[in-house]
Scaffold this active site. Sequence first.
Site, PDB file in Angstrom:
ATOM      1  N   ASP A   8     -15.471  -7.814  22.615  1.00 53.12           N
ATOM      2  CA  ASP A   8     -15.570  -9.251  22.377  1.00 53.12           C
ATOM      3  C   ASP A   8     -14.276  -9.898  22.868  1.00 53.12           C
ATOM      4  O   ASP A   8     -13.356  -9.204  23.315  1.00 53.12           O
ATOM      5  CB  ASP A   8     -15.812  -9.529  20.889  1.00 53.12           C
ATOM      6  CG  ASP A   8     -16.561 -10.825  20.646  1.00 53.12           C
ATOM      7  OD1 ASP A   8     -16.710 -11.629  21.594  1.00 53.12           O
ATOM      8  OD2 ASP A   8     -17.005 -11.052  19.503  1.00 53.12           O
ATOM      9  N   GLU A  10     -12.733 -13.044  21.180  1.00 57.31           N
ATOM     10  CA  GLU A  10     -11.963 -13.863  20.237  1.00 57.31           C
ATOM     11  C   GLU A  10     -10.826 -13.101  19.556  1.00 57.31           C
ATOM     12  O   GLU A  10      -9.890 -13.705  19.048  1.00 57.31           O
ATOM     13  CB  GLU A  10     -12.895 -14.460  19.175  1.00 57.31           C
ATOM     14  CG  GLU A  10     -13.793 -15.569  19.675  1.00 57.31           C
ATOM     15  CD  GLU A  10     -15.127 -15.054  20.211  1.00 57.31           C
ATOM     16  OE1 GLU A  10     -15.980 -15.883  20.567  1.00 57.31           O
ATOM     17  OE2 GLU A  10     -15.307 -13.813  20.270  1.00 57.31           O
ATOM     18  N   HIS A  59     -19.725 -10.601  24.630  1.00 59.09           N
ATOM     19  CA  HIS A  59     -19.347 -11.992  24.360  1.00 59.09           C
ATOM     20  C   HIS A  59     -20.191 -12.973  25.169  1.00 59.09           C
ATOM     21  O   HIS A  59     -20.382 -12.794  26.381  1.00 59.09           O
ATOM     22  CB  HIS A  59     -17.873 -12.211  24.689  1.00 59.09           C
ATOM     23  CG  HIS A  59     -17.440 -13.632  24.535  1.00 59.09           C
ATOM     24  ND1 HIS A  59     -17.379 -14.259  23.314  1.00 59.09           N
ATOM     25  CD2 HIS A  59     -17.064 -14.564  25.456  1.00 59.09           C
ATOM     26  CE1 HIS A  59     -16.979 -15.503  23.481  1.00 59.09           C
ATOM     27  NE2 HIS A  59     -16.783 -15.721  24.768  1.00 59.09           N
ATOM     28  N   HIS A 104     -13.073 -10.128  15.781  1.00 63.17           N
ATOM     29  CA  HIS A 104     -12.507 -11.284  15.074  1.00 63.17           C
ATOM     30  C   HIS A 104     -13.018 -11.383  13.648  1.00 63.17           C
ATOM     31  O   HIS A 104     -14.039 -10.797  13.288  1.00 63.17           O
ATOM     32  CB  HIS A 104     -12.884 -12.569  15.819  1.00 63.17           C
ATOM     33  CG  HIS A 104     -14.359 -12.654  16.074  1.00 63.17           C
ATOM     34  ND1 HIS A 104     -15.250 -13.077  15.120  1.00 63.17           N
ATOM     35  CD2 HIS A 104     -15.091 -12.329  17.164  1.00 63.17           C
ATOM     36  CE1 HIS A 104     -16.479 -13.026  15.619  1.00 63.17           C
ATOM     37  NE2 HIS A 104     -16.411 -12.565  16.857  1.00 63.17           N
ATOM     38  N   HIS A 116     -15.909 -16.471  13.036  1.00 61.03           N
ATOM     39  CA  HIS A 116     -17.342 -16.774  13.071  1.00 61.03           C
ATOM     40  C   HIS A 116     -18.125 -15.475  12.957  1.00 61.03           C
ATOM     41  O   HIS A 116     -17.573 -14.386  13.123  1.00 61.03           O
ATOM     42  CB  HIS A 116     -17.743 -17.516  14.358  1.00 61.03           C
ATOM     43  CG  HIS A 116     -17.658 -16.676  15.586  1.00 61.03           C
ATOM     44  ND1 HIS A 116     -16.461 -16.394  16.233  1.00 61.03           N
ATOM     45  CD2 HIS A 116     -18.619 -16.038  16.316  1.00 61.03           C
ATOM     46  CE1 HIS A 116     -16.684 -15.632  17.289  1.00 61.03           C
ATOM     47  NE2 HIS A 116     -17.994 -15.395  17.352  1.00 61.03           N
ATOM     48  N   GLU A 135     -19.064  -9.529  12.491  1.00 59.14           N
ATOM     49  CA  GLU A 135     -19.851  -8.903  13.543  1.00 59.14           C
ATOM     50  C   GLU A 135     -19.555  -7.407  13.592  1.00 59.14           C
ATOM     51  O   GLU A 135     -20.449  -6.597  13.873  1.00 59.14           O
ATOM     52  CB  GLU A 135     -19.559  -9.577  14.885  1.00 59.14           C
ATOM     53  CG  GLU A 135     -20.095 -11.001  14.945  1.00 59.14           C
ATOM     54  CD  GLU A 135     -19.691 -11.750  16.198  1.00 59.14           C
ATOM     55  OE1 GLU A 135     -19.106 -11.124  17.110  1.00 59.14           O
ATOM     56  OE2 GLU A 135     -19.930 -12.965  16.264  1.00 59.14           O
TER      57      GLU A 135
END
Length: 265
Positions: A8, A10, A59, A104, A116, A135
């Site tokens: 990812d 972030e 992502h 993240h 998020h 996640e």
Amino acid sequence: MKVFISADIEGVTGVTSWCETRYGGQGYEAASRQMTLEVAAACRAAMKLGYEVVVKDGHEEALNLDMTQLPKGVQLIRGWMTTPASMMGGLDESFAAAVYIGYHSPEGSDASPLAHTIEHDLFNWIKINGELASEFLLNALWATAHGVPSVFLSGDDGMCRLAQKSHPGIFTVATKKGIGNAVWNIHPEEAVEKIEKGVEKSLEAGIGLMPIEKEYNMIINFKEHQNARRASWYPGAKQTDSNTVEYTAATPWELSVARMFMTEI
């Protein structure tokens, strides 16, 4: 022997604002370049130990990693398979370990300005068995369902702490610490070095599989009540208030399927 790497953006060092995470946005090119460098470091560590490496770009449109900057021999999965696997698409029982790069903090937490879970604009939070679901947690459960241990994670400090809580023994590298809308980052080269060393140590440590729980209770609090109503139609789901839906799964696999259909609005 194979290692699966889910990537990812972030949680990559330096990435601070949403514009940096979106194609064409200010700072995106630098962010995706550092994402590639951090993933490449994890690949080198696994390959050094003799593992075959498969990377899933996880992502946005899953078109962020520059394959030419990954070590020769690495296999890269781009785009989406439209299955409950999501960011773990391609993983199966043949893998020896799962590694998570650039992860993240979850929605509902304050450890990153980019916190998020799945979609920032859809949910206030998601909880699994009473804990905020990142996640990473959702994806690690998918790995667990396939008998694959989650051994390493890099990302913001808050995510690292949550990973250590849910997966004792996992190796982590904190690339940054979120403070309000700010991010306190380590140097990009230091992040690459720490990730390479950390992944190598995690694969040598022989980390075992997390135990399967008796059941998985998922509670989703949507930002818009209409989406909660829609999700409540999934078989077995129950709407508990205007914006909240609850579902209990018997297995991680069943949970992942429910999550896919209840959150794909």
